[in-house]
Design a protein around this motif. Structure first.
Motif, short mmCIF file in Angstrom:
data_model
loop_
_atom_site.label_atom_id
_atom_site.label_comp_id
_atom_site.label_asym_id
_atom_site.label_seq_id
_atom_site.Cartn_x
_atom_site.Cartn_y
_atom_site.Cartn_z
N SER A 104 43.05 60.32 -24.33
CA SER A 104 41.64 60.55 -24.01
C SER A 104 41.17 59.89 -22.73
CB SER A 104 40.77 60.05 -25.18
OG SER A 104 40.95 58.65 -25.37
N ARG A 105 41.95 58.95 -22.17
CA ARG A 105 41.51 58.24 -20.96
C ARG A 105 42.12 58.82 -19.68
NH1 ARG A 105 42.51 52.03 -22.25
NH2 ARG A 105 44.36 52.87 -23.29
N ALA A 106 42.84 59.92 -19.82
CA ALA A 106 43.40 60.59 -18.64
C ALA A 106 42.35 61.50 -18.02
CB ALA A 106 44.63 61.41 -19.03
N SER A 107 42.37 61.58 -16.68
CA SER A 107 41.34 62.38 -16.00
C SER A 107 41.89 62.95 -14.70
CB SER A 107 40.12 61.50 -15.70
OG SER A 107 39.17 62.19 -14.93
N PRO A 108 41.75 64.27 -14.47
CA PRO A 108 42.10 64.82 -13.15
C PRO A 108 41.20 64.21 -12.08
CG PRO A 108 41.85 66.56 -14.78
CD PRO A 108 41.31 65.32 -15.41
N CYS A 109 41.76 63.97 -10.90
CA CYS A 109 40.99 63.32 -9.84
C CYS A 109 41.66 63.61 -8.50
CB CYS A 109 40.92 61.82 -10.08
SG CYS A 109 42.51 60.99 -9.86
N ARG A 110 41.03 63.10 -7.45
CA ARG A 110 41.66 63.08 -6.14
C ARG A 110 41.33 61.75 -5.48
NH1 ARG A 110 37.58 64.74 -2.41
NH2 ARG A 110 35.79 65.67 -3.48
N ARG A 111 42.19 61.34 -4.56
CA ARG A 111 41.97 60.09 -3.85
C ARG A 111 41.03 60.33 -2.69
NH1 ARG A 111 47.43 56.53 -3.22
NH2 ARG A 111 45.83 55.06 -2.52
N GLY A 112 40.00 59.49 -2.59
CA GLY A 112 39.01 59.68 -1.55
C GLY A 112 39.55 59.51 -0.15
N LEU A 113 40.56 58.63 0.03
CA LEU A 113 41.08 58.36 1.36
C LEU A 113 42.02 59.44 1.86
CD1 LEU A 113 41.78 54.51 1.17
CD2 LEU A 113 39.86 55.67 2.25
N THR A 114 42.80 59.99 0.97
CA THR A 114 43.83 60.95 1.38
C THR A 114 43.58 62.36 0.91
OG1 THR A 114 45.20 60.61 -0.59
CG2 THR A 114 45.51 59.08 1.26
N GLY A 115 42.72 62.52 -0.10
CA GLY A 115 42.49 63.84 -0.68
C GLY A 115 43.57 64.28 -1.63
N ALA A 116 44.58 63.44 -1.86
CA ALA A 116 45.67 63.82 -2.75
C ALA A 116 45.16 64.01 -4.17
CB ALA A 116 46.76 62.75 -2.72
N ARG A 117 45.62 65.08 -4.79
CA ARG A 117 45.24 65.36 -6.16
C ARG A 117 46.18 64.68 -7.13
NH1 ARG A 117 44.57 71.52 -7.68
NH2 ARG A 117 46.50 70.82 -8.62
N GLY A 118 45.65 64.37 -8.31
CA GLY A 118 46.51 63.78 -9.32
C GLY A 118 45.74 63.46 -10.58
N ILE A 119 46.28 62.52 -11.33
CA ILE A 119 45.71 62.12 -12.61
C ILE A 119 45.41 60.62 -12.58
CG2 ILE A 119 46.07 61.98 -15.11
CD1 ILE A 119 45.81 64.85 -14.02
N ALA A 120 44.22 60.25 -13.04
CA ALA A 120 43.83 58.85 -13.17
C ALA A 120 44.04 58.39 -14.60
CB ALA A 120 42.37 58.66 -12.77
N LEU A 121 44.58 57.20 -14.74
CA LEU A 121 44.79 56.57 -16.04
C LEU A 121 44.41 55.09 -15.93
CD1 LEU A 121 48.25 58.18 -16.86
CD2 LEU A 121 46.22 58.39 -18.31
N PRO A 122 44.22 54.41 -17.05
CA PRO A 122 44.00 52.96 -16.99
C PRO A 122 45.22 52.25 -16.41
CG PRO A 122 43.40 53.85 -19.14
CD PRO A 122 44.13 54.94 -18.41
N PRO A 123 45.09 50.97 -16.06
CA PRO A 123 46.22 50.23 -15.50
C PRO A 123 47.42 50.20 -16.44
CG PRO A 123 44.18 49.02 -15.18
CD PRO A 123 43.85 50.15 -16.09
N PHE A 124 48.61 50.26 -15.85
CA PHE A 124 49.86 50.16 -16.59
C PHE A 124 50.32 48.71 -16.62
CE2 PHE A 124 51.71 54.71 -15.73
CZ PHE A 124 50.70 55.26 -16.50
N PHE A 125 50.88 48.30 -17.78
CA PHE A 125 51.38 46.94 -17.96
C PHE A 125 52.83 46.96 -18.42
CE2 PHE A 125 46.78 46.57 -19.38
CZ PHE A 125 46.33 46.08 -18.17
N ASP A 126 53.61 46.02 -17.92
CA ASP A 126 54.95 45.77 -18.43
C ASP A 126 54.85 44.52 -19.29
OD1 ASP A 126 57.63 45.05 -18.91
OD2 ASP A 126 58.30 45.88 -16.99
#
Length: 341
Positions: free
Chosen positions: A15-37
């Motif tokens: 539920s926390r995944a979201s389509p987005c684009r990066r403001g600096l580059t315009g690259a499209r992708g998916i936003a998620l919360p931070p990843f942890f190891d």
């Protein structure tokens, strides 16, 4: 080209995944919360490479408590830590080349009184004073003596009295079996590795699933097919029983990639985790690593950072792990969540 349907993305990734684009580059992708190891050893790796390869925060499960306490409280990677590993006299990892004396704390007395030399409460209090968020114990019977039940129970009780969870390295060996079951019996909260020395009884795994989380660390067995299959089989049963899985690699143990590890993701898929469950294991804030950077308790925000994965999620399941491994850490404010389809 339009973004994918947000509802389809969330059905796949959570539920926390979201389509987005990066403001600096315009690259499209998916936003998620931070990843942890959730299992690393910072003194054995180049931590500066983590963010560029998708890992915003880590849980150090065996390091010099003084050095960890002196770390800056801000900046990446966000760090929660156990401090020294508590072990029996002469127990693992004593004498290991990767574990200098500061990383090992021998406990010999189940005393609940503060200040007792070698006492359980004393050892726990020391890690707490250094800022530990979790207490780690070694039950590695393959590499030396381990705690008896009374001493193990005393350590767990001391940690719980201070509000800290206990994570255990369990490993059978030298004629001793049942270390994982012993950890369940005394109330250990998390296993540092998916058990890998034998297939556990279903009843033991069901009890573990009801009270524990397991850190995956499956890819450390990549060159040991039999051991790898045992671990995957145990995790598959644990997951089916409703157990909570935490993504972790034991980074610093051998030649593992610094960042999101495709081999670990592949093994998680083999253990039966779908994409949403893998993302949940990556974004789980245990034991408060998000909070170390000023994030909220849910882990949805850690000091204004997010995970960005370029491109749309693949429709072919076998390509998913490679896509997830392309993650990087970016400022949340840089991401634009488009309403356009």
């Amino acid at each position: 080209m339009p973004h994918p349907d947000p509802s389809a993305v969330q059905a796949l990734l959570g539920s926390r995944a979201s389509p987005c684009r990066r403001g600096l580059t315009g690259a499209r992708g998916i936003a998620l919360p931070p990843f942890f190891d959730h299992h690393v050893h910072l003194h054995l790796i180049d931590e500066t490479q983590l963010a560029a390869h998708g890992i915003a925060g880590v849980v150090d499960l065996g390091g010099d408590p003084l050095a960890l306490a002196r770390r800056p409280r801000r900046g990446m990677p966000y760090v929660a830590y156990a401090g020294a590993i508590l072990t029996a006299a002469g127990g693992y990892p004593s004498g290991r080349s990767w574990a200098p004396p500061q990383v090992v704390r021998e406990v010999t007395d189940p005393s609940t009184s503060a200040g007792v030399a070698g006492g359980a409460t004393t050892a726990v209090d020391e890690q707490v004073e250094y800022g530990a968020s979790v207490i780690k114990v070694a039950l590695n019977a393959a590499s030396g003596p381990v705690f008896d039940d009374a001493l193990l129970a005393a350590i767990v009780a001391a940690a719980h009295a201070r509000g800290l969870p206990v994570v255990a390295h369990v490993e059978d060996g030298d004629g001793m079996t049942g270390t994982a079951e012993r950890a369940v019996n005394v109330g250990v909260d998390v296993l540092a590795h998916t058990p890998f020395t034998s297939i556990l009884a279903a009843e033991v795994i069901e009890r573990a699933a009801a009270q524990q989380a397991w850190i995956s660390t499956l890819d450390i067995h990549r060159d040991e097919p039999e051991t790898r299959e045992i671990a995957i089989a145990n995790l598959r049963t644990f997951t089916a029983a409703g157990g909570r899985v935490l993504y972790g690699t034991d980074l610093g143990n051998g030649d593992l990639p610094v960042g999101v590890n495709p081999g670990e993701l592949t093994a998680l898929r083999e253990a039966g985790l779908d994409a949403a469950a893998i993302v949940a294991s990556l974004t789980d804030p245990w034991p408060g690593v998000a909070a170390t950077a000023g994030g909220d308790a849910s882990g949805t925000k850690a000091s204004g950072t997010s995970t960005f994965i370029p491109g749309d999620p693949p429709s072919i399941d076998d390509e998913l792990t490679a896509w997830l491994a392309g993650a990087t850490v970016v400022p949340t404010e840089e991401l634009i969540h488009d309403d356009l389809r």
